[in-house]
Design an enzyme around this catalytic site. Structure first.
Site, mmCIF file in Angstrom:
data_model
loop_
_atom_site.group_PDB
_atom_site.id
_atom_site.type_symbol
_atom_site.label_atom_id
_atom_site.label_comp_id
_atom_site.label_asym_id
_atom_site.label_seq_id
_atom_site.Cartn_x
_atom_site.Cartn_y
_atom_site.Cartn_z
ATOM 1 N N ASN A 257 0.849 -1.203 0.000
ATOM 2 C CA ASN A 257 0.000 0.000 0.000
ATOM 3 C C ASN A 257 0.879 1.245 0.000
ATOM 4 O O ASN A 257 2.108 1.154 -0.039
ATOM 5 C CB ASN A 257 -0.953 -0.021 1.198
ATOM 6 C CG ASN A 257 -0.185 -0.067 2.501
ATOM 7 O OD1 ASN A 257 0.532 0.868 2.853
ATOM 8 N ND2 ASN A 257 -0.288 -1.187 3.214
ATOM 9 N N ASP B 281 -4.162 -6.540 5.308
ATOM 10 C CA ASP B 281 -5.130 -7.421 5.970
ATOM 11 C C ASP B 281 -5.057 -8.846 5.402
ATOM 12 O O ASP B 281 -5.409 -9.801 6.082
ATOM 13 C CB ASP B 281 -6.548 -6.869 5.790
ATOM 14 C CG ASP B 281 -6.769 -5.637 6.657
ATOM 15 O OD1 ASP B 281 -6.265 -5.630 7.805
ATOM 16 O OD2 ASP B 281 -7.418 -4.679 6.188
ATOM 17 N N LYS C 256 9.187 -17.155 -10.351
ATOM 18 C CA LYS C 256 8.373 -16.043 -10.857
ATOM 19 C C LYS C 256 7.154 -16.604 -11.604
ATOM 20 O O LYS C 256 7.317 -17.500 -12.445
ATOM 21 C CB LYS C 256 9.249 -15.204 -11.798
ATOM 22 C CG LYS C 256 8.602 -13.941 -12.262
ATOM 23 C CD LYS C 256 9.554 -13.143 -13.140
ATOM 24 C CE LYS C 256 8.787 -12.066 -13.870
ATOM 25 N NZ LYS C 256 9.391 -11.662 -15.109
ATOM 26 N N PHE D 59 -4.272 3.492 14.734
ATOM 27 C CA PHE D 59 -4.767 4.448 13.754
ATOM 28 C C PHE D 59 -5.912 3.761 13.004
ATOM 29 O O PHE D 59 -5.919 2.533 12.901
ATOM 30 C CB PHE D 59 -3.662 4.816 12.745
ATOM 31 C CG PHE D 59 -2.787 5.942 13.203
ATOM 32 C CD1 PHE D 59 -1.813 5.718 14.159
ATOM 33 C CD2 PHE D 59 -2.934 7.223 12.677
ATOM 34 C CE1 PHE D 59 -0.992 6.755 14.601
ATOM 35 C CE2 PHE D 59 -2.123 8.270 13.098
ATOM 36 C CZ PHE D 59 -1.150 8.039 14.060
ATOM 37 N N LYS E 215 -13.216 -0.144 15.616
ATOM 38 C CA LYS E 215 -11.853 -0.711 15.689
ATOM 39 C C LYS E 215 -11.266 -0.543 17.091
ATOM 40 O O LYS E 215 -10.595 -1.430 17.604
ATOM 41 C CB LYS E 215 -10.941 -0.056 14.650
ATOM 42 C CG LYS E 215 -11.259 -0.520 13.228
ATOM 43 C CD LYS E 215 -10.404 0.158 12.172
ATOM 44 C CE LYS E 215 -10.838 -0.295 10.793
ATOM 45 N NZ LYS E 215 -10.194 0.407 9.694
ATOM 46 N N LYS F 103 -10.214 -3.942 18.984
ATOM 47 C CA LYS F 103 -8.782 -4.159 19.214
ATOM 48 C C LYS F 103 -8.386 -3.808 20.653
ATOM 49 O O LYS F 103 -7.193 -3.784 20.972
ATOM 50 C CB LYS F 103 -7.974 -3.337 18.200
ATOM 51 C CG LYS F 103 -8.209 -3.801 16.746
ATOM 52 C CD LYS F 103 -7.626 -2.840 15.718
ATOM 53 C CE LYS F 103 -8.217 -3.076 14.335
ATOM 54 N NZ LYS F 103 -7.305 -3.724 13.407
#
Ligand code: PMT
Length: 401
Positions: free
Chosen positions: A210, A279, A289, A323, A337, A341
């Protein structure tokens, strides 16, 4: 008068930008600081010491052997009193001397005598600044926790264009103020920060990842270090420059990040999880490959462990901060969350908002605590967001919840 009672040594070397340090001295005095100027001989060829003396309202130190009648050597007396040594402008010469512990004049001797934070603002010709020996010396200073206000880019006095101009007085002043006013309220605390993206490999050359640059987590790690904490920074492969003064542990995958954090969690007081952990990861890893043989390729993914959630189940005395990176229903999702958590605090950021989220130097977050209190912060630098988060953590520690 935010710098009242602060004793500042202002080191001045022979750079053409020296006029800006006259302005800096004046601004510091206006803010209540007691300013003691130390000039190199080259600096005195550009500006008369008397100008600094009048502005600072203190004698200017030029020479170690002709400096008053007190029994105590003047450089030791100054060093013992100083809250900050700032060298503005800093030439390649003083940078080289400091990196090698050379003390052959008043300023370089003061620089090895102080036991307070040091900030330098280099200014020189662009080629001089890029010179590998100068860069190596600057790196050495960074590694010893010396704050460097990087030069800016633009027209240089020598006729060149490029990086080397002394940064603006406002920028230098702000960094000095930050150093002088940051509380050491995390002294003795062990802080773990996660930052950056994770990479989930499909084959030896391809991965899912990301946009996280690491900037947000690195800012938290740096802020915690400045506030006196011992910091372990567990980082995925980020593009940002890691802060100095922290222990950096590099990882790539979510599984590696989990292992690294579990390794230190029991001895940790505070965990701040700014990492953008993937995730999901590919169910299978191809050791070769993957070949382009079909028109379509489906890659089954499996869930990665939720690191924050597993810490939430395991925690005893630790304060955990997460975060929430959201693109819709910011507060509802973040609140969910926080509970799932078992976090003490969550910083919710809408990563589609201008100035917030990935890659930039700023962020816009709402802090939500376990009691449901919401504090919406304005657009701030990631450095300031980091301090605001730590302010809340310190308040929680002090109130015992
Ligand atoms: O790195 P920058 O470019 O500066 O960008 C900053 C940032 C956008 C990455 C940062 O501000 C941020 O939002 N980080 C959290 C990103 C994220 O993964 O959010 P999340 O809502 O998916 O996860 C919630 C929390 O759980 C996070 O603290 C995350 O670290 C943690 N998590 C998520 C998944 C997982 N498998 N394990 C986790 O521990």
């Amino acid at each position: 008068m935010e710098l009242q009672n602060q004793e500042i040594i202002l080191g001045v070397t022979g750079g053409i930008a020296i006029h800006k340090s006259l302005d800096l001295a004046s601004q510091l005095v206006k803010r209540g600081a007691s300013v003691h100027v130390v000039m190199t001989e080259h600096a005195t060829r550009l500006v008369q010491p008397m100008q600094f003396q009048v502005i600072s309202r203190n004698p200017v130190l030029l020479d170690l052997f002709n400096s008053g009648s007190d029994w105590k050597p003047v450089h030791i007396d100054l060093a013992d009193r100083a809250n900050l040594l700032a060298i503005v402008p800093a030439t390649a010469n003083i940078v080289g001397k400091m990196a090698n512990g050379i003390a052959d004049d008043a300023l370089s001797t003061v620089a090895v005598s102080v036991h307070c934070p040091i900030l330098i603002a280099p200014a020189m010709n662009g080629y001089m600044y890029q010179n590998p020996f100068v860069q190596a010396n600057l790196q050495k200073l960074r590694e010893h926790d010396i704050e460097i206000v990087e030069p800016a880019s633009g027209a240089l006095a020598c006729g060149y264009e490029g990086v080397g101009r002394l940064n603006e007085v406002d920028v230098i002043l702000e960094r000095m103020t930050q150093i002088l006013t940051t509380p050491k309220d995390l002294q003795g605390k062990r802080v773990v920060v996660t930052a950056g993206p994770t990479r989930e490999y499909l084959d030896p050359v391809r991965f899912i990842s990301n946009r996280s640059s690491g900037k947000m987590g690195y800012a938290v790690a740096e802020a915690a270090h400045r506030r006196g904490a011992t910091v372990i920074l567990i980082s995925g492969p980020a593009t940002a420059e890691p802060p100095t003064g922290v222990e950096l542990r590099n990882v790539e995958t979510a599984l590696e990040m989990q292992e690294a954090i579990l390794d230190v969690f029991d001895q940790t007081d505070i965990v701040v999880m700014a990492a953008a952990v993937a995730d999901y990861r590919p169910q299978a890893f191809s050791h070769q490959k993957i070949k382009k043989t079909t028109d379509q390729l489906t890659i089954p993914l499996e869930k990665n462990p939720d690191i924050a959630q597993s810490l939430g189940q395991r925690k005893a005395h630790q304060i955990t901060v997460g975060f929430a990176a959201e693109t819709s229903d910011l507060l509802e999702n973040a609140q969910r969350k926080l509970v799932a958590k078992n976090l003490d605090l969550i910083a919710a950021n809408d990563v589609l908002a201008e100035g917030a989220g990935f890659e930039g130097d700023t962020n816009i977050v709402t802090l939500i605590d376990h009691a449901g209190n919401c504090q919406q912060l304005p657009l701030l630098s990631k450095r300031d967001v980091a301090h605001r988060i730590l302010d809340r953590v310190v308040a929680m520690m002090q109130s015992g919840n």
